[in-house]
Design a protein around this motif. Structure first.
Motif, short mmCIF file in Angstrom:
data_model
loop_
_atom_site.label_atom_id
_atom_site.label_comp_id
_atom_site.label_asym_id
_atom_site.label_seq_id
_atom_site.Cartn_x
_atom_site.Cartn_y
_atom_site.Cartn_z
N ASP A 11 -10.55 -15.73 -5.86
CA ASP A 11 -10.38 -14.30 -5.63
C ASP A 11 -9.68 -14.08 -4.30
O ASP A 11 -9.70 -14.96 -3.42
CB ASP A 11 -11.73 -13.57 -5.65
CG ASP A 11 -11.57 -12.07 -5.83
OD1 ASP A 11 -10.55 -11.65 -6.41
OD2 ASP A 11 -12.45 -11.32 -5.40
N HIS A 13 -8.79 -10.60 -1.56
CA HIS A 13 -8.75 -9.16 -1.27
C HIS A 13 -7.96 -8.92 0.00
O HIS A 13 -8.02 -9.73 0.94
CB HIS A 13 -10.16 -8.58 -1.12
CG HIS A 13 -10.84 -8.37 -2.43
ND1 HIS A 13 -10.78 -7.19 -3.13
CD2 HIS A 13 -11.57 -9.22 -3.19
CE1 HIS A 13 -11.47 -7.31 -4.26
NE2 HIS A 13 -11.96 -8.54 -4.32
N HIS A 45 -17.39 -12.65 -5.94
CA HIS A 45 -16.52 -12.53 -7.11
C HIS A 45 -16.06 -13.91 -7.60
O HIS A 45 -16.03 -14.17 -8.80
CB HIS A 45 -15.30 -11.66 -6.78
CG HIS A 45 -15.66 -10.24 -6.47
ND1 HIS A 45 -14.75 -9.34 -5.97
CD2 HIS A 45 -16.84 -9.58 -6.58
CE1 HIS A 45 -15.35 -8.16 -5.79
NE2 HIS A 45 -16.62 -8.29 -6.14
MG MG Z 1 -12.57 -9.42 -6.19
#
Ligand code: MG
Length: 160
Positions: A11, A13, A45
């Protein structure tokens, strides 16, 4: 006979001012935090996707669509608890989980054991079944410019 499955989760961000920097539910002092519809917990995540991938039960985007207003500012550790219940109900046990966080700032290592403990508590396993490393991106790309944080996670599940 014991069956084993490995799973991979990734993941990323963006990091922006005015948001908390959260890893596995732990808020770490930082000038920027993850931009997201949820709390942006990049590690939670990636762990969800590793567990879901190993068990073949889907992926986090499918189970918790970012378009669903229900998940606005959602506590991702609650989502991880849900995911783990789903995977456990299918008969899987966690052998171990290994994670890498990639960001320039803040420094993560002093928080390593707290992060490991948060994950171990959420998954109801011993802390030595969960490990975490932290790397920088050596100034390269958006992560290197302190504009993003990424997490990579592998896990091994077993089932009798
Ligand atoms: Mg995420």
């Amino acid at each position: 006979m014991m069956h084993y499955r490995v799973g991979l989760g990734q993941d990323l961000h963006r990091l922006v001012e005015g948001r908390p920097f959260v890893l596995a539910g732990l808020e770490i002092p930082a000038s920027k935090g993850e931009l997201a519809h949820s709390d942006g917990d990049v590690l939670a995540h990636a762990v969800c996707d590793a567990l879901l991938g190993a068990s073949g039960l889907g992926d986090i985007g499918q189970l918790y669509p970012p378009s669903d207003p229900k998940y606005k500012d959602a506590d991702s550790m609650l989502l991880l608890g849900d995911v783990w219940n789903l995977v456990r109900k299918a008969g899987w046990h966690l052998v171990n989980l290994d994670a890498v966080i990639i960001c320039e700032k803040p420094k993560i290592l002093e928080y390593r054991d707290k992060i490991r403990a948060n994950l171990a508590t959420c998954l109801n396993v011993d802390i030595d079944q969960v490990f975490l490393k932290a790397k920088t991106n050596e100034g390269c790309d958006e992560i290197g410019r302190q504009g993003a944080v990424a997490a990579n996670v592998v896990c091994l599940l077993s089932r009798a």
